[in-house]
Write a protein that holds these residues in place. Structure first.
Motif, short mmCIF file in Angstrom:
data_model
loop_
_atom_site.label_atom_id
_atom_site.label_comp_id
_atom_site.label_asym_id
_atom_site.label_seq_id
_atom_site.Cartn_x
_atom_site.Cartn_y
_atom_site.Cartn_z
N ALA A 25 0.83 -1.20 0.00
CA ALA A 25 0.00 0.00 0.00
C ALA A 25 0.86 1.26 0.00
O ALA A 25 0.56 2.23 -0.69
CB ALA A 25 -0.93 -0.01 1.21
N ASP A 26 1.96 1.24 0.73
CA ASP A 26 2.86 2.40 0.78
C ASP A 26 3.48 2.68 -0.58
O ASP A 26 3.62 3.83 -0.98
CB ASP A 26 3.95 2.18 1.82
N ILE A 27 3.84 1.63 -1.30
CA ILE A 27 4.41 1.82 -2.65
C ILE A 27 3.42 2.55 -3.53
O ILE A 27 3.77 3.51 -4.23
CB ILE A 27 4.81 0.47 -3.27
N ILE A 28 2.18 2.10 -3.51
CA ILE A 28 1.15 2.73 -4.36
C ILE A 28 0.84 4.15 -3.88
O ILE A 28 0.83 5.09 -4.68
CB ILE A 28 -0.14 1.87 -4.35
N LEU A 29 0.59 4.30 -2.60
CA LEU A 29 0.16 5.60 -2.08
C LEU A 29 1.26 6.65 -2.09
O LEU A 29 0.96 7.85 -2.07
CB LEU A 29 -0.40 5.43 -0.66
N SER A 30 2.51 6.25 -2.15
CA SER A 30 3.60 7.24 -2.17
C SER A 30 3.81 7.86 -3.55
O SER A 30 4.56 8.83 -3.68
CB SER A 30 4.91 6.60 -1.69
N GLN A 31 3.15 7.33 -4.55
CA GLN A 31 3.26 7.88 -5.91
C GLN A 31 2.28 9.06 -6.03
O GLN A 31 1.08 8.89 -5.92
CB GLN A 31 2.94 6.80 -6.96
N LYS A 32 2.81 10.25 -6.23
CA LYS A 32 1.99 11.47 -6.13
C LYS A 32 1.43 11.99 -7.45
O LYS A 32 0.45 12.70 -7.46
CB LYS A 32 2.82 12.59 -5.48
N GLU A 33 2.06 11.65 -8.56
CA GLU A 33 1.72 12.31 -9.83
C GLU A 33 0.84 11.46 -10.74
O GLU A 33 0.84 11.65 -11.95
CB GLU A 33 3.01 12.68 -10.57
N CYS A 34 0.09 10.53 -10.18
CA CYS A 34 -0.81 9.72 -11.00
C CYS A 34 -2.05 9.38 -10.19
O CYS A 34 -2.07 9.52 -8.97
CB CYS A 34 -0.11 8.44 -11.47
N GLY A 35 -3.07 8.92 -10.91
CA GLY A 35 -4.29 8.48 -10.22
C GLY A 35 -4.06 7.13 -9.56
O GLY A 35 -3.19 6.35 -9.98
N LYS A 36 -4.84 6.87 -8.53
CA LYS A 36 -4.75 5.59 -7.84
C LYS A 36 -6.15 5.05 -7.64
O LYS A 36 -7.05 5.79 -7.23
CB LYS A 36 -4.05 5.75 -6.49
N ILE A 37 -6.33 3.77 -7.93
CA ILE A 37 -7.60 3.10 -7.70
C ILE A 37 -7.33 1.92 -6.78
O ILE A 37 -6.55 1.02 -7.13
CB ILE A 37 -8.24 2.62 -9.02
N LEU A 38 -7.95 1.93 -5.62
CA LEU A 38 -7.81 0.84 -4.67
C LEU A 38 -9.17 0.17 -4.56
O LEU A 38 -10.16 0.83 -4.25
CB LEU A 38 -7.35 1.35 -3.31
N VAL A 39 -9.21 -1.12 -4.82
CA VAL A 39 -10.46 -1.87 -4.83
C VAL A 39 -10.40 -2.91 -3.72
O VAL A 39 -9.38 -3.57 -3.54
CB VAL A 39 -10.68 -2.56 -6.19
N GLY A 40 -11.49 -3.03 -2.99
CA GLY A 40 -11.53 -4.02 -1.92
C GLY A 40 -12.95 -4.49 -1.70
O GLY A 40 -13.86 -4.17 -2.46
N ASP A 41 -13.10 -5.27 -0.64
CA ASP A 41 -14.42 -5.80 -0.31
C ASP A 41 -15.35 -4.65 -0.08
O ASP A 41 -16.34 -4.41 -0.18
CB ASP A 41 -14.36 -6.68 0.94
#
Length: 127
Positions: A111-127
């Protein structure tokens, strides 16, 4: 290795201690005078941090084959590369959007790898 923290700290050893049964903890640290002698003024938790740090140093060096890198170690190494000050790995410059499926089950390091990226969109999918 699964923690989002960039270094092993006393709080990690304390969390391990809290999760272990007294019986298992005592197999390693309890009741043995020679163990207490070797620790000196160091607490068992401080000793654990020291040992884990030394193990990481061995794992981190490819030329040292005493303890090979694990898959969790490679992920931690990638996280550290994303967070370094000089020439970090930047997924956000390579991709417009990063997606993480099953985010509720993701290790904090992922999660830290994904969330530390600032210049792009992020989609987190879960239950």
């Amino acid at each position: 290795l699964k923690s989002a923290d960039l270094a092993v700290e006393l709080k990690h050893a304390e969390a391990i201690r809290a999760e272990m049964s007294s019986e298992d903890w005592n197999k390693v640290y309890g009741g043995k005078s020679n163990v207490r002698e070797k620790l000196g003024s160091q607490s068992p938790e401080e000793n654990l941090v020291e040992m884990v740090s030394a193990l990481w140093d061995i794992m981190y060096k490819p030329e040292d084959s005493r303890f090979p890198m694990t898959d969790a170690g490679y992920l931690k190494r990638y996280q550290l590369a994303c967070r370094r000050e000089f020439n970090p790995v930047r997924l956000d410059y390579q991709y417009d959007t990063l997606m993480l499926d099953e985010a509720q089950d993701a290790a904090p390091v992922m999660a830290d790898i994904i969330l530390s990226q600032k210049e792009c969109g992020k989609i987190l999918v879960g239950d």
